[in-house]
Design a protein around this motif. Structure first.
Motif, PDB file in Angstrom:
ATOM      1  N   LEU A   1       0.849  -1.186   0.000  1.00 50.30           N
ATOM      2  CA  LEU A   1       0.000   0.000   0.000  1.00 50.30           C
ATOM      3  C   LEU A   1       0.892   1.246   0.000  1.00 50.30           C
ATOM      4  CD1 LEU A   1      -2.827   1.327   0.380  1.00 50.30           C
ATOM      5  CD2 LEU A   1      -2.454   1.082   2.854  1.00 50.30           C
ATOM      6  N   TYR A   2       0.855   1.972  -1.109  1.00 55.82           N
ATOM      7  CA  TYR A   2       1.651   3.194  -1.265  1.00 55.82           C
ATOM      8  C   TYR A   2       0.715   4.377  -1.055  1.00 55.82           C
ATOM      9  CZ  TYR A   2       4.715  -0.075  -3.767  1.00 55.82           C
ATOM     10  OH  TYR A   2       5.516  -1.149  -4.115  1.00 55.82           O
ATOM     11  N   ARG A   3       1.120   5.322  -0.192  1.00 54.12           N
ATOM     12  CA  ARG A   3       0.232   6.451   0.103  1.00 54.12           C
ATOM     13  C   ARG A   3       1.040   7.734   0.213  1.00 54.12           C
ATOM     14  NH1 ARG A   3      -3.980   5.941   4.513  1.00 54.12           N
ATOM     15  NH2 ARG A   3      -2.293   6.570   5.916  1.00 54.12           N
TER      16      ARG A   3
ATOM     17  N   LEU B   1       5.243   4.657 -11.242  1.00 53.25           N
ATOM     18  CA  LEU B   1       5.491   5.861 -10.433  1.00 53.25           C
ATOM     19  C   LEU B   1       5.776   5.475  -8.973  1.00 53.25           C
ATOM     20  CD1 LEU B   1       2.823   8.099 -12.154  1.00 53.25           C
ATOM     21  CD2 LEU B   1       5.249   8.708 -11.933  1.00 53.25           C
ATOM     22  N   ALA B   2       5.093   4.457  -8.477  1.00 53.50           N
ATOM     23  CA  ALA B   2       5.369   3.991  -7.100  1.00 53.50           C
ATOM     24  C   ALA B   2       6.807   3.485  -6.994  1.00 53.50           C
ATOM     25  CB  ALA B   2       4.366   2.905  -6.704  1.00 53.50           C
ATOM     26  N   GLN B   3       7.310   2.842  -8.054  1.00 46.70           N
ATOM     27  CA  GLN B   3       8.698   2.337  -8.020  1.00 46.70           C
ATOM     28  C   GLN B   3       9.710   3.492  -8.034  1.00 46.70           C
ATOM     29  OE1 GLN B   3       8.867  -0.767  -7.267  1.00 46.70           O
ATOM     30  NE2 GLN B   3       6.693  -0.950  -7.685  1.00 46.70           N
ATOM     31  N   VAL B   4       9.371   4.582  -8.745  1.00 49.48           N
ATOM     32  CA  VAL B   4      10.244   5.774  -8.690  1.00 49.48           C
ATOM     33  C   VAL B   4      10.232   6.321  -7.258  1.00 49.48           C
ATOM     34  CG1 VAL B   4      10.620   8.137  -9.519  1.00 49.48           C
ATOM     35  CG2 VAL B   4       9.835   6.382 -11.121  1.00 49.48           C
ATOM     36  N   ALA B   5       9.052   6.401  -6.665  1.00 52.13           N
ATOM     37  CA  ALA B   5       8.933   6.949  -5.308  1.00 52.13           C
ATOM     38  C   ALA B   5       9.729   6.124  -4.296  1.00 52.13           C
ATOM     39  CB  ALA B   5       7.454   7.017  -4.901  1.00 52.13           C
ATOM     40  N   CYS B   6       9.792   4.805  -4.519  1.00 54.43           N
ATOM     41  CA  CYS B   6      10.514   3.904  -3.601  1.00 54.43           C
ATOM     42  C   CYS B   6      12.000   3.872  -3.871  1.00 54.43           C
ATOM     43  CB  CYS B   6      10.032   2.480  -3.793  1.00 54.43           C
ATOM     44  SG  CYS B   6       8.538   2.142  -2.959  1.00 54.43           S
ATOM     45  N   GLY B   7      12.434   4.466  -4.987  1.00 54.94           N
ATOM     46  CA  GLY B   7      13.861   4.427  -5.322  1.00 54.94           C
ATOM     47  C   GLY B   7      14.299   3.125  -5.969  1.00 54.94           C
ATOM     48  N   ARG B   8      13.342   2.293  -6.410  1.00 55.46           N
ATOM     49  CA  ARG B   8      13.720   1.028  -7.082  1.00 55.46           C
ATOM     50  C   ARG B   8      14.092   1.278  -8.530  1.00 55.46           C
ATOM     51  NH1 ARG B   8       8.591  -1.443  -4.596  1.00 55.46           N
ATOM     52  NH2 ARG B   8       9.319  -1.992  -2.515  1.00 55.46           N
ATOM     53  N   VAL B   9      13.491   2.292  -9.125  1.00 53.19           N
ATOM     54  CA  VAL B   9      13.937   2.795 -10.420  1.00 53.19           C
ATOM     55  C   VAL B   9      14.170   4.299 -10.260  1.00 53.19           C
ATOM     56  CG1 VAL B   9      12.764   1.036 -11.830  1.00 53.19           C
ATOM     57  CG2 VAL B   9      11.603   3.181 -11.309  1.00 53.19           C
ATOM     58  N   ASP B  10      14.954   4.856 -11.181  1.00 51.62           N
ATOM     59  CA  ASP B  10      15.397   6.243 -11.008  1.00 51.62           C
ATOM     60  C   ASP B  10      14.580   7.241 -11.814  1.00 51.62           C
ATOM     61  OD1 ASP B  10      17.684   5.236  -9.457  1.00 51.62           O
ATOM     62  OD2 ASP B  10      18.258   4.370 -11.389  1.00 51.62           O
ATOM     63  N   GLY B  11      13.814   6.745 -12.790  1.00 54.05           N
ATOM     64  CA  GLY B  11      13.001   7.665 -13.580  1.00 54.05           C
ATOM     65  C   GLY B  11      11.961   6.923 -14.390  1.00 54.05           C
ATOM     66  N   TYR B  12      10.963   7.667 -14.821  1.00 58.35           N
ATOM     67  CA  TYR B  12       9.839   7.116 -15.606  1.00 58.35           C
ATOM     68  C   TYR B  12       9.355   8.192 -16.562  1.00 58.35           C
ATOM     69  CZ  TYR B  12       4.817   6.385 -16.482  1.00 58.35           C
ATOM     70  OH  TYR B  12       3.583   6.281 -17.057  1.00 58.35           O
ATOM     71  N   TRP B  13       9.042   7.787 -17.786  1.00 59.32           N
ATOM     72  CA  TRP B  13       8.392   8.729 -18.698  1.00 59.32           C
ATOM     73  C   TRP B  13       7.374   7.962 -19.518  1.00 59.32           C
ATOM     74  CZ3 TRP B  13      12.450   5.889 -20.286  1.00 59.32           C
ATOM     75  CH2 TRP B  13      12.424   5.409 -21.600  1.00 59.32           C
TER      76      TRP B  13
ATOM     77  N   ILE C   1       1.840  10.705  -9.134  1.00 59.44           N
ATOM     78  CA  ILE C   1       2.552  11.993  -9.108  1.00 59.44           C
ATOM     79  C   ILE C   1       2.769  12.436  -7.657  1.00 59.44           C
ATOM     80  CG2 ILE C   1       2.268  14.478  -9.562  1.00 59.44           C
ATOM     81  CD1 ILE C   1       0.945  13.711 -12.236  1.00 59.44           C
ATOM     82  N   VAL C   2       1.745  12.311  -6.838  1.00 60.19           N
ATOM     83  CA  VAL C   2       1.878  12.727  -5.429  1.00 60.19           C
ATOM     84  C   VAL C   2       2.904  11.846  -4.721  1.00 60.19           C
ATOM     85  CG1 VAL C   2       0.644  13.341  -3.320  1.00 60.19           C
ATOM     86  CG2 VAL C   2      -0.576  13.366  -5.500  1.00 60.19           C
ATOM     87  N   LEU C   3       2.888  10.546  -5.035  1.00 64.82           N
ATOM     88  CA  LEU C   3       3.878   9.637  -4.426  1.00 64.82           C
ATOM     89  C   LEU C   3       5.294  10.109  -4.727  1.00 64.82           C
ATOM     90  CD1 LEU C   3       2.412   6.093  -5.257  1.00 64.82           C
ATOM     91  CD2 LEU C   3       2.506   7.179  -3.009  1.00 64.82           C
ATOM     92  N   VAL C   4       5.555  10.401  -6.010  1.00 69.56           N
ATOM     93  CA  VAL C   4       6.922  10.787  -6.401  1.00 69.56           C
ATOM     94  C   VAL C   4       7.303  12.128  -5.762  1.00 69.56           C
ATOM     95  CG1 VAL C   4       8.400  11.461  -8.346  1.00 69.56           C
ATOM     96  CG2 VAL C   4       6.896   9.467  -8.552  1.00 69.56           C
ATOM     97  N   GLN C   5       6.403  13.096  -5.834  1.00 69.94           N
ATOM     98  CA  GLN C   5       6.737  14.421  -5.284  1.00 69.94           C
ATOM     99  C   GLN C   5       6.982  14.343  -3.778  1.00 69.94           C
ATOM    100  OE1 GLN C   5       3.343  16.593  -6.805  1.00 69.94           O
ATOM    101  NE2 GLN C   5       4.535  17.423  -8.501  1.00 69.94           N
ATOM    102  N   GLU C   6       6.130  13.610  -3.078  1.00 71.18           N
ATOM    103  CA  GLU C   6       6.270  13.531  -1.617  1.00 71.18           C
ATOM    104  C   GLU C   6       7.448  12.657  -1.198  1.00 71.18           C
ATOM    105  OE1 GLU C   6       4.751  15.203   0.915  1.00 71.18           O
ATOM    106  OE2 GLU C   6       3.991  16.451  -0.721  1.00 71.18           O
TER     107      GLU C   6
END
Ligand code: IPD
Ligand code: CA
Ligand code: CA
Length: 273
Positions: A126-128, A194-206, A219-224
């Motif tokens: 659960l990503y929040r 995007l959740a994986q970017v937020a967790c640092g498992r990948v470094d970027g997404y487009w 988007i909120v996950l990554v920004q926060e």
């Protein structure tokens, strides 16, 4: 309790309800249809999960607007609050029993992403996140990676369902960034990417060709989680533009530079017949 925290908790209740429905249909699908565009699938699980999510959201937020993938716009569209809901992000994966998919519930306040809940019910992750309140996975804080060089990065991307109809299909960008990095993955769920970017498992997404319900929560996950989200040119964007670059921040200008200077593959460069 701050209002955003209350909203976050109710969105979580809805995401958990949707996730339970998805797992109840896992491996038992009887009705997989194409929604119009080749490859764009919808199943009884998408519809039942969305009904369960909307039941929770409409009970708690009768005055809010909702944009849900299978139901479209419901509720009060003139409200400053608009929920963007994807009951099953990663339907193709789900239909093939490839366990990368999620419920995605995001809140736009005056068009700005403010709350994100992404629930992966297969792995029970659960990503929040909520604006100013940080990002968590299973209630533990998460943060983007600290990779600073493209050559040491791992990225993730996706290809929209219109990829056979337009030369702007992300194939050129995929080739170029595969060449410049340690790898580019194709996860099959924008919310999970995007959740994986937020967790640092990948470094970027487009990706291009996205809808608000695919990306508002992520988007909120990554920004926060300390990352950055823009359009390909590195400028502020909105969830309706369909095009997104998200990164750990350190790689942002390098990624933006590649994406804004890559043109679609020339006709005949690859045999696509
Ligand atoms: C899709 C997924 C996929 C992305 C597509 C989306 P769906 O959503 O997020 O990763 O590449 O652009 O449409 O159809 O599985 O909800
Ligand atoms: Ca989606
Ligand atoms: Ca979906």
């Amino acid at each position: 309790m701050p209002q955003l925290q209350i909203f976050l908790d109710i969105a979580t209740e809805a995401a958990l309800a949707g996730g339970a429905v998805l797992m109840s249909f896992w491996g038992k699908l009887e009705n997989v249809q194409e929604k119009g565009r080749s490859g764009d699938l919808v199943t009884e699980a998408d519809k039942a999960a969305e009904a369960a999510i909307l039941a929770v959201m409409q009970r708690h937020f009768p005055d809010h607007g909702i944009l849900a993938e299978e139901s479209g716009s419901v509720g009060h569209q003139d409200s400053p609050y608009r929920w963007a809901i994807d009951p099953l992000d990663g339907t193709t994966n789900y239909a093939h029993q490839y366990p990368v998919f999620a419920v995605s519930i995001g809140l736009l306040i005056e068009g700005v992403p403010a709350i994100g809940v992404v629930y992966d019910p297969y792995h029970q992750d659960l990503y929040r996140a909520a604006q100013g309140l940080g990002a968590t996975c299973n209630r533990l804080p998460i943060h983007v990676s600290s990779v600073t060089e493209l050559g040491r990065s791992l990225l993730v991307t996706g290809f929209a369902y219109d990829r056979r109809d337009t030369p702007d299909n992300n194939y050129a960008e995929f080739c170029r960034l595969t060449h410049l990095t340690q790898g580019v993955r194709r996860g099959g769920s924008a919310a999970m990417d995007l959740a994986q970017v937020a967790c640092g498992r990948v470094d970027g997404y487009w990706e291009r060709g996205l809808s608000p319900w695919d990306i508002t929560a992520g988007i909120v996950l990554v920004q926060e989680a300390g990352g950055k989200v823009t359009n390909y040119a590195g400028q502020a964007t909105d969830v309706y533009s369909g095009r997104l670059l998200a990164s750990n921040g350190y790689l942002h200008s390098a990624l933006s530079n590649v994406l804004s200077h890559t043109s679609p593959l020339a006709d005949g460069a690859v045999d696509l017949s």
